[in-house]
Design a protein around this motif. Structure first.
Motif, mmCIF file in Angstrom:
data_model
loop_
_atom_site.group_PDB
_atom_site.id
_atom_site.type_symbol
_atom_site.label_atom_id
_atom_site.label_comp_id
_atom_site.label_asym_id
_atom_site.label_seq_id
_atom_site.Cartn_x
_atom_site.Cartn_y
_atom_site.Cartn_z
ATOM 1 N N PRO A 35 4.332 -1.156 8.675
ATOM 2 C CA PRO A 35 5.777 -0.888 8.767
ATOM 3 C C PRO A 35 6.119 0.083 9.892
ATOM 4 N N ALA A 81 5.315 6.282 5.871
ATOM 5 C CA ALA A 81 5.492 4.971 5.240
ATOM 6 C C ALA A 81 6.338 5.065 3.977
ATOM 7 N N ILE A 131 4.285 -4.644 1.666
ATOM 8 C CA ILE A 131 4.198 -3.285 2.208
ATOM 9 C C ILE A 131 4.244 -2.275 1.078
#
Length: 608
Positions: free
Chosen positions: A485, A540, A497
């Motif tokens: 990502p 993230a 993800i």
């Protein structure tokens, strides 16, 4: 054998070389005239490899900080009879300001100890050992100090304090009363020239100390564009990156040291005093956050020039370069050094320059994407080089390589390497007008980019783990999958993800909350957790809109900084102490980029 904790040290820099100073006022690491020069003081790696200490006699309580907005170190010793303050800096060029910082640094270490209250007996021990301790120089008195002859350098120590010479070590003591001070300066000359020592009188030392503070502050004040969370920490990390920069070329070293181990007593001890292409895109993001636009352009220019001719003759693009653009960084060991806590071998050079790593094409093109206006063409040599980089990524992305962590084993199909080949083509497509790419080239790039995407999604995904893994067909997790990502391959709200981030947070995070790179070989169970990977996890988490958790992980990583805000490469999972080369540019880069991402996520939440 040296055993002082790595986190006990503070960094000095003149944007050409670096010194590390302990809480006892001892310079235990100094390389002159460049970051990658042999050490003049190397006690960091062996007690017998040289030091220069200035401190009170007897016991004291120590506090220290950087002079605000600078990398000039202030160490205060509190003793039963009074207080003294030691000021340390590597001198900047006279009246260097702003972007010119480091352009004409003289390579002089400045030190001043001042009694601020009471009366304190102070001592100094000067034990230069050039060439990583191989040279024990001949010391002799000269006007205004002493001279050290031996090896390729002639060192000149300027001080009014009388010193006793005992072989290759000089010592002195005096008593300072409130308001009194003593100044010192250490400079070097070529050993074989006719130049005479140029002692620095106290007035000159004081002037240059003050001027160096002004130089750092002028640099800081034109790099204050960031307005998000952890603003002070981001600003300080920007200064650390500047301190790890080699101004003559724009290169940024990965760290100021060599051979500080990833695992105590093991042999994973590498020389980090070079610049990695791998770091390029992350570094440029960090420099952008810190409003270092000129530094971005200079750094990219260095990388492009250093690497340019290799693709033209069909060679692999090198993954690491010397700070002057050198390519041959052949590794050798220094068997006379016992290493930090017995961690041998001690190495200079780094044989990673021989490795094949496919990710470098993506990192270079992403770096170009971040620095170049879309409406302007690249200069012809750079345009040709970047076109070749894109074509090479398109042609070679199916090959195995050593991967981001430079594993010294069989080549594999690492997910991160494939991802960065995707990045290379993705950025090249967006840069096509500036590159002068033909419609045929762009069509081919789009086609290959889609092939890479399918390969990553099909072969890099493990449905049993519910995560993207280290390599195609692998069941091993790797923190580098967090980059999916971060580079825009998949959005944060993609379920794959979210589960990959959750798997890494669950399986690769140690009891202290720090993230390991991977768990796949005999070393991994012993090596420390990587601070960069911990900041990647925070980054993230911000992208998948788990902002409170992102803040928690960020603060966990930030807590590993020492009292002057410096971060190492790794953290021991058992003791929590710093490991690896230091201070680590990648860790400070991760801090800056994660802070920015969390700030963006918080603003998006407020505006939704």
């Amino acid at each position: 054998m040296s055993s002082r904790p790595i986190g006990d040290y503070a960094l000095l820099s003149d944007c050409r070389s670096a010194a590390l100073v302990s809480t006892e006022g001892s310079v235990d690491w100094l390389c002159l005239p460049r970051f990658d020069s042999p050490a003049v003081f190397g006690r960091l790696l062996d007690e017998a490899a040289g030091h220069w200490t200035i401190r009170p006699c007897g016991t004291s309580r120590v506090t220290r900080r950087y002079v605000p907005e600078s990398l000039v170190l202030e160490t205060t010793f509190h003793t039963p009879s009074g207080t003294v303050m030691l000021l340390d800096a590597l001198a900047m060029g006279h009246r260097e300001r702003g972007h010119a910082l480091g352009a004409s640094s003289p390579g002089v270490l400045l030190r001043r100890i001042t009694c601020t209250s009471g009366s304190v007996a102070v001592e100094t021990s000067f034990a230069p050992r050039p060439e990583f301790g191989l040279v024990h120089p001949v010391l002799s008195a000269v006007r205004g100090g002493l001279s050290a002859y031996g090896g390729a350098q002639r060192l000149v120590l300027s001080t009014p304090l009388p010193l006793r010479i005992d072989g290759s070590t000089a010592r002195g003591e005096t008593v300072l009363k409130a308001g009194k001070r003593i100044e010192f300066a250490l400079s070097s000359l070529p050993a074989w020239g006719d130049a005479e020592p140029d002692p620095w009188p106290g007035g000159r030392i004081n002037h240059r100390l003050n001027d160096t503070v002004k130089g750092w502050r002028s640099w800081t004040r034109i790099h204050q564009g960031y307005q998000g969370p952890w603003r002070d920490e981001v600003a300080h990390s920007g200064r650390v990156l500047q301190g790890l920069s080699f101004t003559p070329t724009g290169a940024i070293v990965a760290a100021a040291t060599t051979s500080l181990p990833e695992s105590i007593g093991a042999d994973r001890n590498w020389d980090y005093r070079y610049t990695w292409v791998r770091d390029a895109s992350f570094t440029l993001q960090a420099l952008s956050t810190s409003a270092c636009e000129k530094e971005k352009a200079t750094y990219f220019g260095f990388l492009a020039q250093a690497a340019a001719t290799q693709l033209e003759r069909g060679a692999n693009l090198q993954v690491i370069y010397g700070i002057g653009g050198e390519r041959d960084l052949s590794e050798r060991t220094l068997p006379h050094l016992s290493g930090w806590r017995g961690s041998t071998p001690v190495r200079t050079g780094n044989d990673a320059w021989r490795q094949h790593q496919l990710d470098v094409y993506g990192e270079l093109l992403d770096a170009a994407h971040q620095t170049h206006p879309r409406t302007e063409w690249f200069a012809p040599p750079t345009r040709s080089f970047l076109l070749q980089a894109a074509e090479t990524a398109a042609r070679r992305w199916r090959e195995p390589d050593q991967g981001i962590w430079e594993l010294r084993g069989p080549s594999r199909h690492f997910l991160y390497s494939k991802l960065m080949c995707w990045v290379a083509l993705d950025r090249a497509i967006d840069l096509a007008p500036a590159l002068g790419a033909t419609p045929t080239q762009v069509t081919a790039w789009r086609h290959t980019r889609q092939h890479i995407r399918r390969a990553i999604e099909d072969e890099g995904w493990n449905p049993h783990l519910g995560a993207f893994t280290q390599a195609f067909g692998s069941s091993e997790l790797d923190a580098s999958a967090l980059m999916l990502p971060l580079v825009g391959f998949l959005p944060g709200d993609d379920p794959r993800i979210r589960t990959t981030v959750a798997a890494i947070a669950s399986k690769l995070t140690d009891a202290r909350g720090h993230v390991r790179r991977y768990l796949r070989d005999d070393f991994a169970s012993e090596e420390g957790a990587f601070l960069l990977c911990t900041f990647w996890l925070a980054h993230a988490l911000a992208l998948i809109d788990e902002v409170p958790r992102a803040r928690e992980v960020f603060e966990t990583a930030l807590s590993c900084a020492n009292e002057v805000g410096l971060l190492a490469e790794e953290i021991s999972p058992t003791t929590g102490e710093a490991l690896g080369n230091y201070p680590q540019a990648f860790s400070h880069i991760g801090l800056i980029n994660a802070a920015r991402a969390i700030g963006h996520a918080e603003r998006a939440r407020r505006n939704s």
